[in-house]
Scaffold this active site. Structure first.
Site, PDB file in Angstrom:
ATOM      1  N   LYS A 175       0.875  -1.182   0.000  1.00 29.48           N
ATOM      2  CA  LYS A 175       0.000   0.000   0.000  1.00 29.48           C
ATOM      3  C   LYS A 175       0.907   1.226   0.000  1.00 29.48           C
ATOM      4  CE  LYS A 175      -1.870   3.043   1.941  1.00 29.48           C
ATOM      5  NZ  LYS A 175      -1.681   4.451   1.530  1.00 29.48           N
ATOM      6  N   GLU A 381      10.306  15.658  15.730  1.00 33.40           N
ATOM      7  CA  GLU A 381      10.669  15.425  14.332  1.00 33.40           C
ATOM      8  C   GLU A 381       9.939  16.456  13.472  1.00 33.40           C
ATOM      9  OE1 GLU A 381       9.292  11.858  12.143  1.00 33.40           O
ATOM     10  OE2 GLU A 381      11.389  11.612  11.568  1.00 33.40           O
TER      11      GLU A 381
HETATM   12  P1  NAD Z   1       1.609   8.700   7.777  1.00 32.35           P
HETATM   13  O1  NAD Z   1       2.341   7.901   8.779  1.00 32.35           O
HETATM   14  O2  NAD Z   1       0.206   9.050   8.094  1.00 32.35           O
HETATM   15  O3  NAD Z   1       1.601   7.930   6.359  1.00 32.35           O
HETATM   16  C1  NAD Z   1       2.499   6.897   6.020  1.00 32.35           C
HETATM   17  C2  NAD Z   1       1.731   5.784   5.322  1.00 32.35           C
HETATM   18  O4  NAD Z   1       0.734   5.291   6.204  1.00 32.35           O
HETATM   19  C3  NAD Z   1       1.003   6.198   4.051  1.00 32.35           C
HETATM   20  O5  NAD Z   1       1.053   5.150   3.105  1.00 32.35           O
HETATM   21  C4  NAD Z   1      -0.426   6.373   4.532  1.00 32.35           C
HETATM   22  O6  NAD Z   1      -1.388   6.199   3.518  1.00 32.35           O
HETATM   23  C5  NAD Z   1      -0.537   5.279   5.556  1.00 32.35           C
HETATM   24  N1  NAD Z   1      -1.577   5.483   6.560  1.00 32.35           N
HETATM   25  C6  NAD Z   1      -2.101   6.664   6.994  1.00 32.35           C
HETATM   26  N2  NAD Z   1      -3.055   6.437   7.917  1.00 32.35           N
HETATM   27  C7  NAD Z   1      -3.152   5.086   8.066  1.00 32.35           C
HETATM   28  C8  NAD Z   1      -3.942   4.235   8.878  1.00 32.35           C
HETATM   29  N3  NAD Z   1      -4.860   4.722   9.715  1.00 32.35           N
HETATM   30  N4  NAD Z   1      -3.744   2.905   8.805  1.00 32.35           N
HETATM   31  C9  NAD Z   1      -2.816   2.386   7.973  1.00 32.35           C
HETATM   32  N5  NAD Z   1      -2.050   3.154   7.163  1.00 32.35           N
HETATM   33  C10 NAD Z   1      -2.212   4.480   7.208  1.00 32.35           C
HETATM   34  O7  NAD Z   1       2.487   9.985   7.488  1.00 32.35           O
HETATM   35  P2  NAD Z   1       2.078  11.385   6.824  1.00 32.35           P
HETATM   36  O8  NAD Z   1       0.756  11.887   7.343  1.00 32.35           O
HETATM   37  O9  NAD Z   1       2.215  11.230   5.358  1.00 32.35           O
HETATM   38  O10 NAD Z   1       3.261  12.322   7.368  1.00 32.35           O
HETATM   39  C11 NAD Z   1       3.146  12.889   8.667  1.00 32.35           C
HETATM   40  C12 NAD Z   1       4.443  12.812   9.430  1.00 32.35           C
HETATM   41  O11 NAD Z   1       4.875  11.458   9.498  1.00 32.35           O
HETATM   42  C13 NAD Z   1       5.643  13.520   8.803  1.00 32.35           C
HETATM   43  O12 NAD Z   1       5.655  14.859   9.093  1.00 32.35           O
HETATM   44  C14 NAD Z   1       6.796  12.797   9.442  1.00 32.35           C
HETATM   45  O13 NAD Z   1       7.063  13.298  10.715  1.00 32.35           O
HETATM   46  C15 NAD Z   1       6.291  11.387   9.557  1.00 32.35           C
HETATM   47  N6  NAD Z   1       6.777  10.533   8.452  1.00 32.35           N
HETATM   48  C16 NAD Z   1       7.810   9.717   8.711  1.00 32.35           C
HETATM   49  C17 NAD Z   1       8.318   8.936   7.695  1.00 32.35           C
HETATM   50  C18 NAD Z   1       9.480   8.032   7.926  1.00 32.35           C
HETATM   51  O14 NAD Z   1      10.197   7.710   6.986  1.00 32.35           O
HETATM   52  N7  NAD Z   1       9.679   7.552   9.131  1.00 32.35           N
HETATM   53  C19 NAD Z   1       7.756   8.979   6.425  1.00 32.35           C
HETATM   54  C20 NAD Z   1       6.670   9.812   6.201  1.00 32.35           C
HETATM   55  C21 NAD Z   1       6.183  10.585   7.227  1.00 32.35           C
END
Ligand code: NAD
Length: 479
Positions: A175, A381
């Protein structure tokens, strides 16, 4: 950008198919809509999990380790032959400057090569036991593995998790993030060309709350790997926990580089700057804290300011040093942090050019310092091009500050003192510790993962093959 696939389709059981609804995909460099992607939901996830299980019960489940390795190696070569397509696609999709996008594509090829080569080299063991017994262990795939991937490094994260999972014979449901999924679809297309049987890799783009939540709570899943935010990772762990499904979480960090008074500043400088500004700071292992011995603070600050001054913020496709952030939400988030730093001394600040598209998600790059270790900018972060410099007087104080956040993903120690290197490498609370470098050239071979709120489980390197498999003990009594 011309793609060999229809980006509005999902891949399930070897067949590309449309979904009832689609979502817009935007180029962060100018805000324009570049594609419509599938809005997969519970129905598509259910079909993908079923297709993955069917693959395990069929051809994929019978594919030998050596053949899995050959498929991955072929896939790696196809990826390497398509680096320019992947890089250009990623530049438009993620806003990642071309050079950095090319490096990601090459890393994806390398993951396939590495895990292709490792597929038939994971052995069980024989265990001396009671008289009349032969006992041995078998490394077996979990079964159906879920992979929820974020938008910041889609190619690298797919390479390290899907690559290792396929090497061990799992069937994957991927996903990708709703903000960036084109290279995931290209990867799946190349996997088909490489001869991966249908159902071994299924790709369902969609919203996190829909496709992501459906995947993490699916009872047909046997393992899930998640990279992203702490809050979403915790939600994924809880959903998977209801089915007692094991979870690997990679959740980011506040990674320090510790610069002692005897450090080689010339060698350290590019690592101190680039590890913070790479991918505009949207990197889980970004080095957002620079701890520096007080006697060096002014010297290092001046050199950092000079290095920042040479950086240019611009469109990804023009290969600027820093591209835009992924979307307006992330831009607003980083701007909020810049606001929180309004009272802090600024060492360097690079503004996006006035000529950049108005709807691009550009933010300034900013280095603050000295910053109190308990300040929000030194604790949270930010996920943008923002670094803080924190002075320290003693090794103990440096260690206290380094370990003084909720995270523990990566750290580096810059010193020529060998005893101090060894001492601190043990005491720093972190999944990876680098001595007189940072990131070690990407480190496909190096186990990676966090402690604390940075997550748990390890990906990359050989270690990931253990994470993506389970151990069966066979005890045979023969008298
Ligand atoms: P997120 O964690 O919400 O999204 C990451 C992935 O999780 C995406 O594929 C998203 O569709 C999926 N996702 C979202 N909600 C979900 C749920 N309820 N159940 C299962 N999957 C779900 O991150 P974001 O909102 O895109 O970014 C927000 C913050 O997250 C950023 O500012 C950063 O701090 C952090 N982030 C960290 C990384 C990393 O590499 N560790 C990567 C992206 C974002």
């Amino acid at each position: 950008m011309t793609l060999p696939i229809d980006p509005s389709h999902v891949l399930i059981g070897g067949t590309w198919r449309p979904t009832d609804e689609t979502l817009p995909l935007h180029d962060p460099s100018d805000g324009s809509e570049i594609a419509r992607i599938a809005r997969g939901g519970a129905a598509e996830i259910d079909a993908a999990v079923t297709a993955a299980q069917a693959a395990l019960d069929g051809e994929w489940g019978r594919t030998t380790a050596v053949e899995r390795g050959r498929i991955l190696a072929r896939l790696g070569r196809i990826v390497a032959d398509n680096v320019e397509l992947l890089a250009e696609t990623e530049a438009h999709d993620v806003g990642k400057p071309l050079k950095q996008a090319r490096a990601d594509a090459l890393a994806l090829a390398r993951y396939c090569e590495f895990y292709g080569g490792a597929a038939d080299k994971v052995h069980g063991a024989t265990i001396p036991y009671l008289d009349g017994y032969t006992v041995y262990t078998l490394r077996e795939p979990h079964g159906v593995t879920g992979h929820i991937v974020p938008w910041n490094y889609p190619m690298q994260i797919i390479g390290r998790s899907v690559g290792a999972a396929l090497a061990m014979g799992n069937a994957c449901v991927l996903k990708p993030a709703e903000d960036a999924c084109l290279t995931a679809l290209l990867f799946a297309h190349f996997a088909q060309q490489a001869g991966l049987p249908g159902g071994a890799l299924n790709v369902v783009p969609g919203l996190g709350a829909e496709a992501g939540a459906a995947l993490s709570g699916h009872p047909g899943l046997h393992h899930i790997s998640f990279t992203g935010s702490v809050a979403t990772g915790a939600a994924v762990q809880i959903a998977a926990g209801a089915n007692v499904v094991p979870v690997t979480l990679e959740l980011g960090g506040k990674s320090p580089q510790i610069v002692f008074e005897d450090a080689d500043l010339g060698a350290a400088l590019p690592f101190l700057v680039n590890a913070g500004l790479q991918n505009a700071g949207q990197t889980c292992s970004a080095s957002s804290r620079i701890l520096v011995h007080a006697s060096l603070f002014d010297t290092l600050a001046a050199r950092m300011a000079q290095a920042y001054g040479a950086k240019r913020i611009g469109r990804a496709i023009d290969d600027a040093d820093l591209g835009p952030l992924i979307n307006p939400t992330q831009k607003a988030r980083v701007e909020r942090y810049l606001g929180l730093g309004a009272d802090l001394p600024v060492i360097a600040r690079i503004e996006p050019g006035a000529d950049l598209p108005e709807n691009g998600s550009y933010v300034p790059a900013c280095l603050f310092g000295p910053v109190p270790p308990d300040h929000a900018l030194a604790q949270e972060e930010i996920f943008g091009p923002v670094q803080v410099m924190i002075p320290f007087e003693t090794e103990d104080e440096a260690l206290r500050i380094a370990n003084g956040t909720e995270y523990g993903l990566v750290a580096s120690i810059w010193t020529r003192d060998g005893a101090r290197q060894m001492r601190l490498a043990r005491k720093v609370r972190s999944g990876q510790v680098f001595i007189n470098n940072y990131g070690a050239g990407g480190g496909v071979e190096l186990p990676f993962g966090g402690v604390g709120k940075s997550g748990h489980g390890r990906e990359k390197g050989f270690e990931a093959l253990y994470g993506f498999s389970t151990l069966k003990t066979v005890a045979a009594y023969h008298g």
